[in-house]
Design a protein around this motif. Structure first.
Motif, PDB file in Angstrom:
ATOM      1  N   PRO B 171     -12.618  -5.852   4.957  1.00  0.00           N
ATOM      2  CA  PRO B 171     -11.985  -6.613   4.210  1.00  0.00           C
ATOM      3  C   PRO B 171     -12.591  -7.877   3.952  1.00  0.00           C
ATOM      4  CG  PRO B 171     -10.912  -6.703   6.069  1.00  0.00           C
ATOM      5  CD  PRO B 171     -11.751  -5.496   6.183  1.00  0.00           C
ATOM      6  N   GLN B 187      -5.412 -11.542  -3.178  1.00  0.00           N
ATOM      7  CA  GLN B 187      -4.236 -10.880  -3.107  1.00  0.00           C
ATOM      8  C   GLN B 187      -3.230 -11.262  -3.953  1.00  0.00           C
ATOM      9  OE1 GLN B 187      -3.750  -9.108   0.849  1.00  0.00           O
ATOM     10  NE2 GLN B 187      -4.802 -10.737   1.411  1.00  0.00           N
ATOM     11  N   LEU B 195      -4.402  -6.089   0.721  1.00  0.00           N
ATOM     12  CA  LEU B 195      -5.735  -5.528   1.139  1.00  0.00           C
ATOM     13  C   LEU B 195      -5.150  -4.219   1.983  1.00  0.00           C
ATOM     14  CD1 LEU B 195      -8.080  -8.481   1.890  1.00  0.00           C
ATOM     15  CD2 LEU B 195      -8.617  -6.312   0.715  1.00  0.00           C
TER      16      LEU B 195
END
Lengths: 207, 330
Positions: B171, B187, B195
Motif C-alpha cells: 500500500p 483515500q 486501500l
C-alpha cells in the motif's frame, strides 16, 4: 459389545484409527493442495459466527447460563439430601424418634450419636441426639432406615456460615410446636410422599 | 509562535496519555463483558451498575498491591521493563493522526502530536521496541516460566515484524508517502477508494501481524496461561503488572488506528457520517473484532506461529509486493 470384548485387557495392541488416515497427503503437491483448501475453507469465520450468535442470543434472547447465586437460587428437588430435619408427631408435637438407634448404627461416617435411657414410665427416652455435620456425607441411610420417619433430609444446602448461631441444635432441626400445622409429611429425602395413601395397593395375600 | 506550539504539544500529549490510560481500563471492562456474553455469562455485575465501577475497583487494587521484586531478579531491568512497554506504546501514538482537523474556540486543532513524514515507519519502529518490555521482564525475573515467555517474545518479534513490514510495503508503494496523513488523504474518494479494496491481501496480512504485535489471543504466546502460567508477567504484581497491560491495550488502540488509517479510509467522511465519527466507529469495530476473535479462536503453538509467518504469510507478502509492482509498472 460381547463379554469377550470386555474381558480383553490387551488394550495396547488394538488397531487405533488415526484421524487423518484417509486423506493424509503423501506428495508435496497434495500437501500444498491441502494447505490451500484449508486456507480458503473459511473455518475460522465459522467460529466467529458461532460466538457472535451466542452473544446475540445471550443479549437479546436472554439465554444466559448463569445463576446470580446468592440473590437467585435454583429450585431443589424434594428428594435432595441436605441438612437433616427431625419431624414431630402431628398430634403432640413430640419428637417422633423412639430412640431405636438404627440411624446411629447404619451411619457409615459415624456422625450420628445418641444417648437413651429408660424413663420412669419404662419408655425409652432420647437424652442426647447429635449429628456432626462436619463428618456427615449426606448419604441418606439414616433417613432410609428410620422406622418412624422421624429423621429426613431437608433442602437447606448452605452449610457454611460465619456465625455460630447459624448452626442448629436439635430444637432447631425439630419442627417447632407453632409450625406443626405447616409440617409437610413429604419433605425431604426419607419421608413418605404426599400421595402415599393413593399409592397403597392391596397385597396379593389379601385376596 | 514557538511557545504556542510547545504548549499545544504538551496539552495534546497529556490528553492522549490520560485518554488512552483511561481507555485501557475501560477496554478491560468491555473485553470482560463481551467475552462473557459470547460465553453466555454476565461478566462483572456486582460493583456499580452493570459492574461499571469494576474498573475503579481493579485500578485501586492494582495501585494498592505490593510491588514485588524477586530476590534473584536483576533489579533495575526488572523494574524498567514494564515502563518500556507502557512508554513505547504511548510514544508510538505521537505520530498517529487520531481525528481530522477541527476548530476549538476559533483555533485549529490538529489531533496529531507530530506530523512527521515517516509516520508509519516511526509507529512501527517504536511499537516493535515495545516488545523489549516483555523480553527484558521475562529474562530478568529469575523464573523459568518468565524465561520461556521472554524467549517466546523473541520468536514472536522475529515472526510478525517481517510480515507487518512487508505487508505495509505494497500500500505504501501505491500511496508514495510514509506520512499517515498522506495515506489518509489518498483515500478521500469515498468508500470505493479505500486501500482495502486494492490491497486486500496486505490488509489481511497486516491484521494478522497486528494481532501478533499486540499479543492478542490467537498469538498471545508470551503470556500463554494454558502452558506457561502467566509467561513474562509471572513475577510481576501491582502497578508494574498494570503497566504491561496499559501498554498492551494502548498498542491495541494504535494498531486499530493504523489499520483504519491505512486500509479503511481513515478519517475521511463516509457517506453522511463525518470523518471524526467514521474513524471512531472503525476503531470501535476493530476493537470488537479483536475481542471477538479472542472468544472464538484457539491459541496456537510457537512452532505454528513460525510456520505460519515464514511459510505462508511472508511468501504471500512478497508475492503481493511483486504483483503490486508489476501492476504499477505496466
Amino acid at each position: 459389545m460381547s463379554l469377550e470384548e470386555f474381558k480383553n485387557r490387551n488394550v495396547g495392541v488394538q488397531n487405533y484409527i488415526t484421524v487423518q488416515d484417509d486423506n493424509y497427503p503423501k506428495t508435496n503437491g497434495e500437501a500444498f493442495k491441502q494447505v490451500v483448501k484449508r486456507s480458503l475453507k473459511g473455518e475460522l469465520f465459522n467460529g466467529l459466527k458461532i460466538t457472535f450468535n451466542m452473544m446475540k442470543e445471550a443479549l437479546f434472547k436472554n439465554q444466559m447460563h448463569t445463576v446470580q447465586y446468592p440473590a437467585e437460587k435454583l429450585p431443589i428437588s424434594p428428594r435432595y439430601r441436605a441438612v437433616h430435619k427431625l419431624l414431630a408427631l402431628l398430634e403432640s408435637g413430640e419428637n417422633r424418634c423412639i430412640g431405636c438407634g438404627l440411624c446411629e448404627k447404619i451411619c457409615i461416617s459415624n456422625c450420628i450419636k445418641m444417648d437413651t435411657r429408660i424413663d420412669e414410665n419404662s419408655r425409652k427416652e432420647v437424652l442426647e441426639y447429635t449429628i456432626n455435620m462436619g463428618r456427615c456425607i449426606f448419604c441418606g441411610y439414616c433417613a432410609e432406615v428410620c422406622p418412624e420417619l422421624a429423621i429426613v433430609h431437608g433442602g437447606r444446602y448452605e452449610n457454611a456460615s460465619e456465625q455460630r448461631a447459624h448452626f442448629a441444635l436439635k430444637e432447631d432441626l425439630l419442627t417447632p410446636l407453632d409450625k406443626l400445622s405447616l409440617q409437610k409429611e413429604y419433605e425431604g429425602f426419607g419421608a413418605v410422599s404426599i400421595d402415599a395413601d393413593e399409592k397403597i395397593k392391596k397385597t396379593p395375600l389379601l385376596y | 509562535m514557538e511557545t504556542s506550539i510547545i504548549i499545544e504539544t504538551v496539552v495534546k500529549a497529556i490528553v492522549i496519555l490520560a485518554l488512552f490510560s483511561a481507555l485501557a481500563g475501560f477496554t478491560t471492562y468491555i473485553e470482560r463483558k463481551i467475552l462473557a456474553f459470547m460465553q453466555r455469562r454476565l461478566g462483572p455485575m456486582n460493583v456499580g451498575p452493570y459492574g461499571l465501577l469494576q474498573i475503579a475497583a481493579d485500578g485501586i487494587k492494582l495501585f494498592m498491591k505490593e510491588d514485588f521484586i524477586p530476590q534473584n531478579a536483576i533489579r533495575p531491568i526488572f523494574m524498567i521493563a514494564p515502563i518500556i512497554t507502557a512508554a513505547t506504546a504511548f510514544i508510538a501514538m505521537s505520530a498517529v493522526p487520531f481525528l481530522p482537523e477541527f476548530e476549538l474556540f476559533g483555533y485549529t486543532v490538529r489531533p496529531i502530536i507530530a506530523d512527521i513524514n515517516v509516520g508509519v515507519l516511526f509507529v512501527m519502529g517504536v511499537a516493535s521496541v515495545g516488545l523489549y518490555g516483555p523480553l527484558l521482564g521475562g529474562m530478568s525475573s529469575a523464573n523459568k516460566w518468565s524465561l520461556l515467555g521472554g524467549a517466546r517474545t523473541a520468536i514472536q518479534l522475529l515472526s510478525y515484524e517481517v510480515v507487518s513490514g512487508l505487508a505495509l510495503l505494497a500500500p505504501l508503494m501505491l500511496v508514495g508517502s510514509l506520512s499517515l496523513i498522506d495515506i489518509n488523504n489518498y483515500q478521500n474518494g469515498g468508500f470505493t477508494s479505500w486501500l482495502v479494496w486494492s490491497q486486500p491481501l496486505a490488509f489481511i496480512l497486516f491484521v494478522i501481524a497486528g494481532f501478533a504485535e499486540t499479543n492478542r489471543t490467537p498469538f498471545d504466546l508470551l503470556e500463554h496461561e494454558a502452558e506457561i502460567i502467566a509467561g513474562y508477567a509471572t513475577e510481576y504484581s501491582g502497578i508494574r503488572w498494570g503497566m504491561f497491560f496499559i501498554g498492551e491495550y494502548a498498542n491495541l488502540f494504535t494498531i486499530c488506528f493504523l489499520v483504519s488509517l491505512i486500509f479503511l479510509g481513515g478519517f475521511n467522511d463516509l457517506w453522511f457520517i463525518p470523518g471524526g465519527l467514521a474513524i471512531i466507529l472503525k476503531v470501535m469495530f476493530l476493537i470488537f473484532f479483536f475481542l471477538w476473535t479472542r472468544a472464538s479462536w484457539p491459541h496456537i503453538r510457537p512452532d505454528q506461529l513460525m510456520w505460519l509467518c515464514w511459510k505462508i504469510l511472508m511468501p504471500l507478502a512478497v508475492l503481493n509486493i511483486l504483483i503490486t509492482g508489476f501492476v504499477m509498472m505496466f
